[in-house]
Design a protein around this motif. Sequence first.
Motif, mmCIF file in Angstrom:
data_model
loop_
_atom_site.group_PDB
_atom_site.id
_atom_site.type_symbol
_atom_site.label_atom_id
_atom_site.label_comp_id
_atom_site.label_asym_id
_atom_site.label_seq_id
_atom_site.Cartn_x
_atom_site.Cartn_y
_atom_site.Cartn_z
ATOM 1 N N ALA A 16 0.857 -1.193 0.000
ATOM 2 C CA ALA A 16 0.000 0.000 0.000
ATOM 3 C C ALA A 16 0.892 1.241 0.000
ATOM 4 O O ALA A 16 1.857 1.324 0.744
ATOM 5 C CB ALA A 16 -0.902 0.007 1.228
ATOM 6 N N ARG A 17 0.545 2.190 -0.841
ATOM 7 C CA ARG A 17 1.301 3.447 -0.926
ATOM 8 C C ARG A 17 0.469 4.509 -0.225
ATOM 9 O O ARG A 17 -0.442 5.088 -0.817
ATOM 10 C CB ARG A 17 1.572 3.796 -2.380
ATOM 11 C CG ARG A 17 2.463 2.719 -3.041
ATOM 12 C CD ARG A 17 2.751 3.024 -4.459
ATOM 13 N NE ARG A 17 3.549 4.248 -4.514
ATOM 14 C CZ ARG A 17 3.865 4.874 -5.616
ATOM 15 N NH1 ARG A 17 3.455 4.401 -6.771
ATOM 16 N NH2 ARG A 17 4.591 5.964 -5.586
ATOM 17 N N TRP A 18 0.779 4.722 1.043
ATOM 18 C CA TRP A 18 0.009 5.636 1.882
ATOM 19 C C TRP A 18 0.306 7.081 1.508
ATOM 20 O O TRP A 18 1.441 7.447 1.256
ATOM 21 C CB TRP A 18 0.326 5.378 3.347
ATOM 22 C CG TRP A 18 -0.117 4.018 3.785
ATOM 23 C CD1 TRP A 18 0.655 2.901 3.891
ATOM 24 C CD2 TRP A 18 -1.438 3.627 4.129
ATOM 25 N NE1 TRP A 18 -0.107 1.834 4.285
ATOM 26 C CE2 TRP A 18 -1.402 2.254 4.447
ATOM 27 C CE3 TRP A 18 -2.659 4.296 4.191
ATOM 28 C CZ2 TRP A 18 -2.534 1.544 4.826
ATOM 29 C CZ3 TRP A 18 -3.787 3.584 4.579
ATOM 30 C CH2 TRP A 18 -3.717 2.226 4.885
ATOM 31 N N GLN A 19 -0.747 7.878 1.497
ATOM 32 C CA GLN A 19 -0.628 9.294 1.145
ATOM 33 C C GLN A 19 -1.371 10.106 2.193
ATOM 34 O O GLN A 19 -2.463 9.751 2.607
ATOM 35 C CB GLN A 19 -1.251 9.528 -0.231
ATOM 36 C CG GLN A 19 -1.260 10.963 -0.667
ATOM 37 C CD GLN A 19 -1.939 11.131 -2.029
ATOM 38 O OE1 GLN A 19 -2.259 10.173 -2.717
ATOM 39 N NE2 GLN A 19 -2.153 12.374 -2.395
ATOM 40 N N VAL A 31 -4.736 11.829 8.644
ATOM 41 C CA VAL A 31 -5.258 10.569 8.150
ATOM 42 C C VAL A 31 -4.502 10.271 6.861
ATOM 43 O O VAL A 31 -4.234 11.172 6.068
ATOM 44 C CB VAL A 31 -6.769 10.688 7.877
ATOM 45 C CG1 VAL A 31 -7.302 9.467 7.160
ATOM 46 C CG2 VAL A 31 -7.515 10.931 9.174
ATOM 47 N N GLU A 32 -4.154 9.022 6.666
ATOM 48 C CA GLU A 32 -3.493 8.606 5.432
ATOM 49 C C GLU A 32 -4.425 7.667 4.674
ATOM 50 O O GLU A 32 -5.181 6.913 5.293
ATOM 51 C CB GLU A 32 -2.187 7.878 5.746
ATOM 52 C CG GLU A 32 -1.159 8.768 6.411
ATOM 53 C CD GLU A 32 0.096 8.021 6.793
ATOM 54 O OE1 GLU A 32 1.176 8.539 6.498
ATOM 55 O OE2 GLU A 32 -0.020 6.929 7.380
ATOM 56 N N MET A 33 -4.353 7.740 3.355
ATOM 57 C CA MET A 33 -5.187 6.894 2.508
ATOM 58 C C MET A 33 -4.321 6.180 1.482
ATOM 59 O O MET A 33 -3.275 6.699 1.080
ATOM 60 C CB MET A 33 -6.249 7.745 1.810
ATOM 61 C CG MET A 33 -7.158 8.481 2.778
ATOM 62 S SD MET A 33 -8.257 9.631 1.966
ATOM 63 C CE MET A 33 -9.603 8.530 1.583
ATOM 64 N N ALA A 34 -4.771 5.001 1.068
ATOM 65 C CA ALA A 34 -4.052 4.226 0.048
ATOM 66 C C ALA A 34 -5.058 3.508 -0.836
ATOM 67 O O ALA A 34 -6.024 2.921 -0.335
ATOM 68 C CB ALA A 34 -3.127 3.200 0.704
ATOM 69 N N LEU A 36 -6.157 0.449 -2.989
ATOM 70 C CA LEU A 36 -5.863 -0.980 -2.923
ATOM 71 C C LEU A 36 -6.208 -1.651 -4.248
ATOM 72 O O LEU A 36 -7.002 -1.113 -5.029
ATOM 73 C CB LEU A 36 -6.677 -1.626 -1.793
ATOM 74 C CG LEU A 36 -6.435 -1.059 -0.398
ATOM 75 C CD1 LEU A 36 -7.376 -1.730 0.598
ATOM 76 C CD2 LEU A 36 -4.990 -1.227 0.013
ATOM 77 N N PRO A 37 -5.628 -2.816 -4.506
ATOM 78 C CA PRO A 37 -5.998 -3.558 -5.709
ATOM 79 C C PRO A 37 -7.513 -3.786 -5.722
ATOM 80 O O PRO A 37 -8.116 -4.052 -4.689
ATOM 81 C CB PRO A 37 -5.248 -4.886 -5.563
ATOM 82 C CG PRO A 37 -4.091 -4.562 -4.672
ATOM 83 C CD PRO A 37 -4.606 -3.511 -3.720
ATOM 84 N N GLY A 38 -8.117 -3.625 -6.868
ATOM 85 C CA GLY A 38 -9.563 -3.790 -6.971
ATOM 86 C C GLY A 38 -10.322 -2.487 -6.813
ATOM 87 O O GLY A 38 -11.526 -2.447 -6.979
ATOM 88 N N GLY A 39 -9.608 -1.404 -6.450
ATOM 89 C CA GLY A 39 -10.235 -0.096 -6.400
ATOM 90 C C GLY A 39 -10.707 0.378 -5.051
ATOM 91 O O GLY A 39 -11.109 1.524 -4.914
ATOM 92 N N SER A 40 -10.692 -0.462 -4.023
ATOM 93 C CA SER A 40 -11.095 0.023 -2.708
ATOM 94 C C SER A 40 -9.996 0.926 -2.146
ATOM 95 O O SER A 40 -8.887 0.992 -2.674
ATOM 96 C CB SER A 40 -11.416 -1.132 -1.761
ATOM 97 O OG SER A 40 -10.315 -1.991 -1.630
ATOM 98 N N VAL A 41 -10.332 1.630 -1.074
ATOM 99 C CA VAL A 41 -9.413 2.597 -0.484
ATOM 100 C C VAL A 41 -9.293 2.304 1.009
ATOM 101 O O VAL A 41 -10.301 2.122 1.695
ATOM 102 C CB VAL A 41 -9.912 4.044 -0.710
ATOM 103 C CG1 VAL A 41 -9.009 5.055 -0.036
ATOM 104 C CG2 VAL A 41 -10.016 4.341 -2.201
ATOM 105 N N ALA A 42 -8.064 2.265 1.500
ATOM 106 C CA ALA A 42 -7.810 2.069 2.926
ATOM 107 C C ALA A 42 -7.480 3.408 3.569
ATOM 108 O O ALA A 42 -6.891 4.281 2.935
ATOM 109 C CB ALA A 42 -6.648 1.099 3.129
ATOM 110 N N MET A 43 -7.856 3.542 4.843
ATOM 111 C CA MET A 43 -7.591 4.761 5.591
ATOM 112 C C MET A 43 -7.006 4.345 6.948
ATOM 113 O O MET A 43 -7.445 3.357 7.536
ATOM 114 C CB MET A 43 -8.900 5.531 5.795
ATOM 115 C CG MET A 43 -8.750 6.903 6.366
ATOM 116 S SD MET A 43 -10.347 7.748 6.573
ATOM 117 C CE MET A 43 -10.902 7.897 4.884
#
Length: 80
Positions: A16-19, A31-34, A36-43
Amino acid sequence: MLKTYNGMPAAELHGARWQKSRRSNSQGNCVEMAELPGGSVAMRNSRHPEGPALIYTRPEIEALILGAKDGDFDHLIGSN
């Protein structure tokens, strides 16, 4: 492929490339977001990078970002 789920340890999201926002402050309160494969987003919370990650769909993130741009959450920030 790793099954992602809400609350999973952010450290398990290998690659994951956190931004974080350019508006982040020097104390690391952000808060950082990345994407993910498949288009979802992690926070995740930048102060706890190994802690839990929340996983959102692209439409959920779109609603959040557009709502923030529209001022829907302005009441949550301190008045300066």
